[in-house]
Scaffold this motif. Structure first.
Motif: not given
Ligand code: NDP
Length: 323
Positions: A27-53
């Motif tokens: 409820p309250g969400h949509i399911l998207v079939k992705n064509s593309y994902a953008g790559v951003n520098y922030i993705d590297t921070y979550f990968r390395t752990g500089l930003y916690k997830g």
């Protein structure tokens, strides 16, 4: 579905192509079939752990595609709509994404899924930095670091559209050409030239009104030393590492304003998100923002995209082409 999962923090090798259950719409969400994902520098921070997830996590903060299902209570969106979106907790490097519709926008007819995925996060950031963090005015001198990069190129373009004089920093001749084409009137090779000295020469000793610094640790001091009196130092990223802690008394010299903004702070409500996406779409449609895709990587090559981005090999936008 196939997705890129991070089970432990580390280098690009921790990006694993995995089969995971396709999300079910809630409820309250949509399911998207992705064509593309953008790559951003922030993705590297979550990968390395500089930003916690929370691990394991699917990476990716933006994407575009077609709505497959709409959850209970969602209005204004329907299956088949083409949307671009920003992600909250889960990630866009996947065949499907469960998205909060407050951060999704139907794409206008003239904007493809590819441009939508490439423009949203970096375009919104560029607009918010140049129009809100410090509102650039005609005639301002502006310094943009990494001016050939995904976000930097777009900041240059928004600042030029607002009438500013733009100085861009880059590491190579090829990148200088990209930054010039985006509208930077002056280039500084910050890996081999003194930025404050060159800024003084270019601005007849005045310094710049605002510095947009997504490089962070390596450029902080040079950014500070390049400012005019009453200048704004806007540090919005850590491409070279997190800047060292600052003694705020340094700001007294020149009555400097120091800011460390993040996009999400400008678009916390649906109204703000829609206002900023409108502005980005308008800038694209008016030709003020042009999106340049450096390369499309298959989902299985997400690690290669991170290697290229962190290796300073790229200009403009990196995309993951999904289906
Ligand atoms: P870019 O495409 O700009 O890539 C990063 C660029 O930074 C490189 O191409 C390189 O350009 C430059 N750079 C300088 N020093 C280094 C270094 N030591 N290692 C790697 N790159 C370096 O990436 P993005 O556009 O995705 O992001 C740019 C910055 O903006 C990041 O810091 C990111 O976190 C930040 N950002 C912040 C947001 C926010 O909400 N606060 C939102 C969006 C982005 P060159 O070779 O010319 O030096």
């Amino acid at each position: 579905m196939k997705s890129i999962v991070v089970e432990k923090n580390g280098g690009p090798e921790v990006l694993l192509l995995k089969d995971v259950p396709k999300p079910t719409v809630k409820p309250g969400h949509i399911l998207v079939k992705n064509s593309y994902a953008g790559v951003n520098y922030i993705d590297t921070y979550f990968r390395t752990g500089l930003y916690k997830g929370e691990l394991p996590m699917v990476l990716g903060k933006e994407g575009a595609g077609v709505i497959e299902e709409v959850g209970e209570g969602v209005s204004g969106l329907k299956p088949g709509d083409r949307v671009a979106y920003l992600m909250g907790d889960s990630g866009a490097y996947a065949e499907y994404a469960l998205v909060n519709p407050s951060f999704a926008r139907v794409l206008p007819g003239g904007i493809s899924d590819k441009i939508g995925a490439a423009a949203l996060l970096q375009g919104m950031t560029a607009y918010c930095l140049a129009a809100k963090a410090y509102a650039v005015k005609g005639g301002d001198w502006v310094l943009v670091h990494a001016a050939a990069g995904g976000t930097g190129r777009l900041i240059v373009q928004v600042c030029r559209a607002l009438g500013a004089n733009v100085i861009g920093t880059v590491s190579t001749e090829e990148k200088a050409e990209v930054a010039r084409k985006a509208g930077a009137q002056h280039i500084i090779y910050y890996t081999r030239e003194s930025v404050p000295e060159r800024v003084k020469e270019i601005t007849s000793n005045t310094g710049v009104r605002v510095v947009y610094d997504g490089v962070g640790k390596a450029t902080f001091q040079a950014s500070f030393d390049s400012l005019a009196r009453l200048g704004y130092l806007i540090v919005f990223g850590n491409a070279s590492g997190k800047p060292d802690p600052v003694d705020i008394s340094i700001l007294a010299k020149g009555n400097i304003t120091l800011m460390r903004p993040q996009l999400y702070g400008f678009i916390a409500t649906k109204e703000e998100f829609d206002e900023v996406t409108d502005q980005v779409f308008k800038l694209i449609e008016a030709g003020h923002l042009t999106i340049e895709v450096f390369k499309e990587y298959p989902l299985a090559d997400a690690a290669k995209a991170h290697i290229d981005l962190e290796g300073r090999k790229t200009t403009g936008k990196l995309l993951i082409a999904i289906q």
